[in-house]
Design a protein around this motif. Structure first.
Motif, PDB file in Angstrom:
ATOM      1  N   THR A  34      -5.916  10.017  -7.523  1.00  0.00           N
ATOM      2  CA  THR A  34      -7.259   9.643  -7.502  1.00  0.00           C
ATOM      3  C   THR A  34      -7.619   9.737  -9.025  1.00  0.00           C
ATOM      4  OG1 THR A  34      -7.663  10.567  -5.465  1.00  0.00           O
ATOM      5  CG2 THR A  34      -9.724   9.887  -6.624  1.00  0.00           C
ATOM      6  N   ASN A  61      -1.080   8.938   6.146  1.00  0.00           N
ATOM      7  CA  ASN A  61      -0.445   8.591   7.191  1.00  0.00           C
ATOM      8  C   ASN A  61       0.270   9.871   7.840  1.00  0.00           C
ATOM      9  OD1 ASN A  61       0.978   7.752   9.260  1.00  0.00           O
ATOM     10  ND2 ASN A  61       2.037   6.410   8.336  1.00  0.00           N
ATOM     11  N   GLN A  81      -4.450   3.915  -5.463  1.00  0.00           N
ATOM     12  CA  GLN A  81      -5.004   4.218  -4.022  1.00  0.00           C
ATOM     13  C   GLN A  81      -3.819   4.553  -3.194  1.00  0.00           C
ATOM     14  OE1 GLN A  81      -6.760   0.295  -3.457  1.00  0.00           O
ATOM     15  NE2 GLN A  81      -8.207   0.652  -4.793  1.00  0.00           N
ATOM     16  N   ARG A 135       0.755  -1.100   0.139  1.00  0.00           N
ATOM     17  CA  ARG A 135      -0.057  -0.154  -0.010  1.00  0.00           C
ATOM     18  C   ARG A 135       0.790   1.458   0.136  1.00  0.00           C
ATOM     19  NH1 ARG A 135      -0.591  -1.394   5.536  1.00  0.00           N
ATOM     20  NH2 ARG A 135       0.302   0.039   6.755  1.00  0.00           N
ATOM     21  N   GLN A 153      -3.182  14.712  -4.030  1.00  0.00           N
ATOM     22  CA  GLN A 153      -4.219  13.756  -3.663  1.00  0.00           C
ATOM     23  C   GLN A 153      -5.333  13.633  -5.043  1.00  0.00           C
ATOM     24  OE1 GLN A 153      -6.043  13.644   0.330  1.00  0.00           O
ATOM     25  NE2 GLN A 153      -4.262  15.149   0.670  1.00  0.00           N
ATOM     26  N   THR A 190      -3.355   5.975   1.118  1.00  0.00           N
ATOM     27  CA  THR A 190      -3.840   6.337   2.463  1.00  0.00           C
ATOM     28  C   THR A 190      -2.928   7.360   3.051  1.00  0.00           C
ATOM     29  OG1 THR A 190      -2.597   4.370   3.608  1.00  0.00           O
ATOM     30  CG2 THR A 190      -4.962   4.066   3.224  1.00  0.00           C
ATOM     31  N   GLU A 217       1.306   4.962   1.396  1.00  0.00           N
ATOM     32  CA  GLU A 217       1.143   5.919   2.415  1.00  0.00           C
ATOM     33  C   GLU A 217       1.777   7.042   2.023  1.00  0.00           C
ATOM     34  OE1 GLU A 217       2.377   4.492   6.238  1.00  0.00           O
ATOM     35  OE2 GLU A 217       0.635   2.706   6.124  1.00  0.00           O
TER      36      GLU A 217
END
Ligand code: HAM
Length: 416
Positions: free
Chosen positions: A244, A253, A249, A161, A240, A251, A163
């Motif tokens: 998108t 942090n 994808q 993932r 961001q 997250t 971050e």
């Protein structure tokens, strides 16, 4: 048995694991070419000062982990612990800023850090890195992050993932650091000497501390995202939006801080969710470093990049990638056939086919064993009769089916 072994923390890469490395390197070169990044190769050693001035004197990498020494001319030299500073040095040394407005480089090579070893953490390790100079646009951040994610996907690694965080810039960082200091300082007496030192020299790094006693404090520590200046805030929002748009994808942090001092605004890491790497689960990291080129004596050139630990990716990939076995193994039965077998193998290799034989040419039994060991698709036994007729039986190892093939048509048959 030799009394010598490799230096602690520095591993040999042997077959068959090397096949996974080749696979990874091939995908790396291909992907970088598609995205318009050109390869840069810098020396393995640099002036020590390059790293103290860029990665930071108070960082663990420079302060504790660097392989540095005096060379025979008394120069202070360090084996590179990372690739961003050497690339920036090369960028300036070759005046790229005067030659082109945008420079996009990638590199693949060994880095050295005197670290405590565990799974996924060694003292010599390999990085694939990219550096893009000349654009301060959020689109450049998004592009290199998408490139990182796409590379991981091309390798077939799904459990990684992305971050992201923003570390602000020179207008917002000092005030934030004061807040971090004020948060931790009253608890200094519960801290280890190491943590106290970090508090004094590089307080933001405390957010990344693994010290048990600091956990509750870290959980409530102020985060940079709440203290961003307007420019960094807008930049982060745009990054961001673009991620998108590109279907990447991620997250957020807010506690993500990096172990190197040169970052401004965007910082990110790629973290594997599988158990294989234990606590060394960060497979890559990077961010924007708009002040580094200037700090090294150059003009103001914005830049962003990342690096991935290839040793960690290889551990995640396991032994999925295997080199193609030879298509043919030739087995001579006597001395004249041995010469002919070598000659035939050489011709076929020049024709682009992967062909193998055992130059010791022992018993047929031993040669068949060797053919099975290397996984050859076909085998062909050569003796007097075959040399005379210039044809031999080609046997498919998987089902034992045989067919007579002349040497003249052998290459075409093997290629079919
Ligand atoms: P870094 O986070 O220090 O960043 O290293 C990048 C990656 O190298 C890590 O995520 C990890 O996978 C791998 N790595 C680091 N240390 C070790 C080790 N001892 N053993 C195995 N793998 C390791 C940098 O180096 C920055 N130069 C990245 C960058 C490029 N930022 C902007 N451009």
């Amino acid at each position: 048995m030799s009394k010598y072994s490799s230096v602690k923390g520095m591993n040999d890469l042997l077959p068959p694991a090397i096949d996974t490395w080749h696979h990874l390197e091939k995908i790396a070169h291909e992907t970088m070419a598609r995205y318009g990044f050109a390869e840069l190769r810098t020396p393995i050693v640099e002036d020590t000062e390059l790293f103290t001035r860029s990665v930071g004197e108070t960082s663990e990498i420079v302060g504790k982990e660097m392989y540095d020494f005096l060379d025979k001319g008394g120069r202070k030299i360090a084996m590179r612990p990372e690739g961003t500073a050497p690339a920036a040095r090369a960028y300036l040394e070759h005046s790229l800023h005067q030659k082109e407005p945008l420079t996009r480089w990638y590199y693949l090579g060994q880095m050295f850090r005197y670290e405590r070893m565990k799974t996924g953490r060694t003292r010599q390790f390999w990085q694939l890195g990219v550096e893009a100079y000349g654009s301060g646009e959020p689109a450049q951040d998004a592009e290199v992050m998408e490139l990182a994610v796409h590379f991981i996907q091309r390798l077939g690694l799904a459990d990684v993932r992305l971050e992201i965080n923003s570390l602000g810039d020179e207008s917002s960082r000092p005030a934030y650091l004061e807040r971090v200091k004020a948060h931790f300082a009253p608890h200094a007496d519960q801290m280890s000497d190491d943590a106290k030192n970090t508090l004094a020299t590089n307080p933001m790094r405390l957010l990344d501390s693994k010290e048990e006693a600091l956990r509750p404090l870290i959980a409530h520590a102020p985060v940079m995202l709440d203290c961003l200046d307007e420019g960094s805030k807008a930049h982060f929002a745009e990054v961001q939006r673009l991620l998108t748009l590109l279907g990447v994808q991620f997250t957020i942090n807010p506690r993500l801080v990096r172990g190197l001092d040169y970052y401004t605004r965007t910082a990110f890491e790629l973290v594997a969710t599988s158990e294989v790497l234990g606590t060394a689960s960060t497979v890559g990291g990077g961010g924007r470093y708009d002040r580094l080129i200037e700090q090294l004596g150059g003009p103001k050139v914005p830049a962003v990049g990342w690096a991935m630990g290839l040793d960690r990716l290889v551990l995640l990939l396991g032994d999925k990638a295997r080199a193609e076995p030879p298509v043919l193994f030739i087995l001579p039965v006597d001395a004249p056939a041995k010469d002919a077998a070598l000659k035939l193998a050489t011709q076929l290799r020049h024709d682009g086919l992967k062909v193998d034989l055992d130059p010791r040419a022992g018993s047929l039994k031993a040669q068949f064993k060797r053919a099975a060991h290397v996984g050859a698709k076909y085998v062909m036994v050569l003796g007097e009769k075959e040399l005379q007729s210039q044809a031999a039986k080609l046997k498919q190892q998987s089902d034992g089916v045989e067919r007579e093939v002349s040497f003249a048509e052998l290459a075409a048959v093997l290629r079919a």
